[in-house]
Enzyme design. Structure first.
Site, mmCIF file in Angstrom:
data_model
loop_
_atom_site.group_PDB
_atom_site.id
_atom_site.type_symbol
_atom_site.label_atom_id
_atom_site.label_comp_id
_atom_site.label_asym_id
_atom_site.label_seq_id
_atom_site.Cartn_x
_atom_site.Cartn_y
_atom_site.Cartn_z
ATOM 1 N N HIS A 51 -11.688 14.954 -28.412
ATOM 2 C CA HIS A 51 -10.884 16.174 -28.469
ATOM 3 C C HIS A 51 -11.332 16.898 -29.744
ATOM 4 O O HIS A 51 -11.850 16.250 -30.672
ATOM 5 C CB HIS A 51 -9.393 15.849 -28.534
ATOM 6 C CG HIS A 51 -8.885 15.230 -27.263
ATOM 7 N ND1 HIS A 51 -8.449 13.934 -27.192
ATOM 8 C CD2 HIS A 51 -8.776 15.740 -26.021
ATOM 9 C CE1 HIS A 51 -8.084 13.667 -25.948
ATOM 10 N NE2 HIS A 51 -8.273 14.745 -25.213
ATOM 11 N N ASP A 54 -10.001 15.180 -32.659
ATOM 12 C CA ASP A 54 -10.561 13.850 -32.937
ATOM 13 C C ASP A 54 -11.773 14.041 -33.844
ATOM 14 O O ASP A 54 -12.058 13.214 -34.711
ATOM 15 C CB ASP A 54 -11.086 13.166 -31.657
ATOM 16 C CG ASP A 54 -9.991 12.841 -30.646
ATOM 17 O OD1 ASP A 54 -8.888 12.459 -31.075
ATOM 18 O OD2 ASP A 54 -10.264 12.958 -29.426
#
Ligand code: XUL
Ligand code: MN
Length: 346
Positions: A51, A54
């Protein structure tokens, strides 16, 4: 016969989750991103999926220069480990501005935020040398049908994707459909919906899809048929293999854990479409059971990959001629048992 190719595997940091569910707290201690990346390396996976946050935590509060610097640091870490970023996906379901949808929010300020966040996600992907953005359209749908105008929402979705395509002439977008959860009803529940939407965008060739086994099952579909459908259009650009026991919350079970035959048929569909030949990865979007002890934390990933590879072997050794003879005779009783005997082995 074309030469069989080797598959390449990846997972995301969220697949080494700590065990929290809506009814209880984590059951394993929090781990750093570096710990997760090291596990991925130790297990011999080829890539990581991300993501946007992330890759760069707290995306919304960082300048373009900070995003660049932090993403470049991550890129160096990946390079050092001989790894690549498979995809980057904007996390459009955490922020208060996405409570009632991101691109399809009824408030124009919230829709603007969702698009800006998606463009930042593309910038991060660029810094990571990754050209594939995944859109899991988490909150694009309704809890209450009368609360939103679905016709308008289709236009909003196309407008958002068009903005992303215009932002970067090389970026490709893979839509990951899911029929429900967190919403009651999602606007793009299946691959058919995703590919129809792709056709309305400014550059349909750059909009494809990602199939997740559990999401297809939740839509009442066979994931193998979704694979064949997407591949007919040359649009299967990533896949999240996992498993799902019936129509309930999204379980993300290990691949083949609930239904080995459904898993076998997905592998068979990937094989016949030569998935992976153009560099596509097999991503395992699986989670550890909440009961998992720390020392068994990566088993769901190892097991899913092992099951996948064993099923590749089963697909490649399937007695095709024998099966074809039974199909010609329309002896589906015997065909059914042939599949079962083949899966059971000697
Ligand atoms: C949600 C899901 C996500 C996406 C990435 O069900 O599968 O993890 O794959 O945003
Ligand atoms: Mn997924």
């Amino acid at each position: 016969m074309p030469k069989p190719h080797a598959y390449r595997f990846c997972f995301g940091p969220w697949n080494l989750s700590e065990g929290q569910d809506p009814y209880g707290p984590p059951t394993r201690p929090a781990q750093t991103f570096d710990w997760k990346l090291n596990k991925l390396k130790e297990l011999g996976f080829d890539a990581m999926m991300f993501h946007d946050d992330d890759a760069v935590p707290d995306v919304d509060n960082k300048s373009a220069a900070q995003l660049r610097q932090e993403a470049k640091e991550l890129k160096r870490k990946l390079d050092d480990g001989g790894l690549v970023a498979e995809i980057v996906a904007p996390r459009l379901w955490f922020d208060p501005r996405t409570v009632d949808g991101a691109y399809t929010n009824t408030d124009p300020k919230c829709r603007k935020y969702a698009i800006e966040r998606s463009l930042r996600c593309i910038d991060i992907a660029n810094h990571l040398d990754c050209d594939l953005i995944v859109l899991w359209l988490a909150r694009e749908g309704s809890y209450l049908r009368e609360s939103k105008n679905a016709r308008k929402c289709m236009d909003y979705l196309v407008q958002a994707i068009d903005r992303m395509l215009a932002h970067d002439p090389k970026v490709r977008i893979a839509i990951e459909p899911k029929p429900n959860e967190p919403m009651d009803q999602a606007y793009i529940p299946t691959i058919g919906h995703a590919l129809a939407l792709a056709n309305l965008t400014r550059d349909p060739d750059r909009v494809g899809c990602l199939i997740e086994s559990a999401h297809a099952l939740l839509a009442g579909l066979d994931p193998a048929d979704e694979i064949d459908f997407a591949c007919t259009f040359g649009k299967l650009w990533s896949i999240h293999l996992n498993d799902q026991n019936g129509l309930k919350f999204d379980q993300d079970k290990p691949f083949g854990s609930a239904n080995l035959r459904v898993a076998f048929n997905q592998v068979r569909a990937l094989e016949r479409n030569r998935y992976g030949r153009k560099g596509e990865y097999v991503a395992l979007d699986v989670h550890p059971f909440r009961t998992t002890k720390v020392e068994h934390w990566t088993l769901h990933l190892e097991n899913s990959r092992r099951t996948f590879l064993r099923l590749v072997d089963k697909a490649r050794t399937f007695p095709e001629a024998e099966a074809q003879a039974l199909i010609d005779e329309r002896n589906y009783g015997a065909l059914d048992q042939l599949v079962i005997e083949h899966l059971l082995g000697q």
